[in-house]
Enzyme design. Structure first.
Site, mmCIF file in Angstrom:
data_model
loop_
_atom_site.group_PDB
_atom_site.id
_atom_site.type_symbol
_atom_site.label_atom_id
_atom_site.label_comp_id
_atom_site.label_asym_id
_atom_site.label_seq_id
_atom_site.Cartn_x
_atom_site.Cartn_y
_atom_site.Cartn_z
ATOM 1 C CG HIS A 79 -1.958 -1.073 1.161
ATOM 2 N ND1 HIS A 79 -2.951 -1.123 0.200
ATOM 3 C CD2 HIS A 79 -2.143 -2.158 1.940
ATOM 4 C CE1 HIS A 79 -3.698 -2.189 0.404
ATOM 5 N NE2 HIS A 79 -3.227 -2.835 1.447
ATOM 6 C CB SER A 80 3.842 2.408 0.407
ATOM 7 O OG SER A 80 4.804 1.402 0.199
#
Length: 140
Positions: A79-80
């Site tokens: 998620h980055s």
């Protein structure tokens, strides 16, 4: 007041432990593989403190590993915006620190997992593992 005093003492003890461990790792033989203290402590009942980062920044990784007093921190690829090169740079920045870098891969896909391991990651988190069979498949 007592709680604040105890928190400060714990923080100082953690920072002292982290500094000592960082020094030990920094001056260790570079031909030896870094000892994974995080995994050793998991075998005991001692609690560890850590945090997640998705900031894609070597300075953050270095600060978390060397001076935060944390036991571990997660470099998040799911998620980055962390890509393989970003993870490599963060692992290098935290190489001699006290906090263990743990990499969360974006998926339990064998090619990505192998590449992250080739970068030098010693601890991985696999997302979306919901069954024993999926866990077994992820680590093979």
């Amino acid at each position: 007041m007592l709680a604040v005093q105890l928190a400060r003492q714990r923080s100082a003890a953690i920072a002292g432990k982290a500094s000592l461990l960082a020094c030990k790792r920094h001056f260790s033989d570079p031909s030896k593989v870094r000892q994974n203290v995080f995994k050793e402590v998991l075998k005991t009942e001692r609690k560890q403190i850590g945090l997640w980062t998705g900031l894609r920044n070597t300075l953050v990784a270095e600060m978390l590993s060397h001076v935060s007093g944390m036991d571990w921190f997660v470099i998040d690829m799911e998620h980055s915006p962390n890509e393989l090169n970003d993870v490599l740079l963060q692992l290098q920045a935290s190489q001699h620190g006290a906090a263990e870098p743990v990499v969360r891969v974006p998926w339990a896909e064998p090619v990505v997992v192998k590449r992250v391991l080739d970068l030098g990651a010693q601890s991985l988190i696999f997302p979306w593992i919901n069954t024993p069979e999926q866990a077994q498949e992820a680590v093979q």
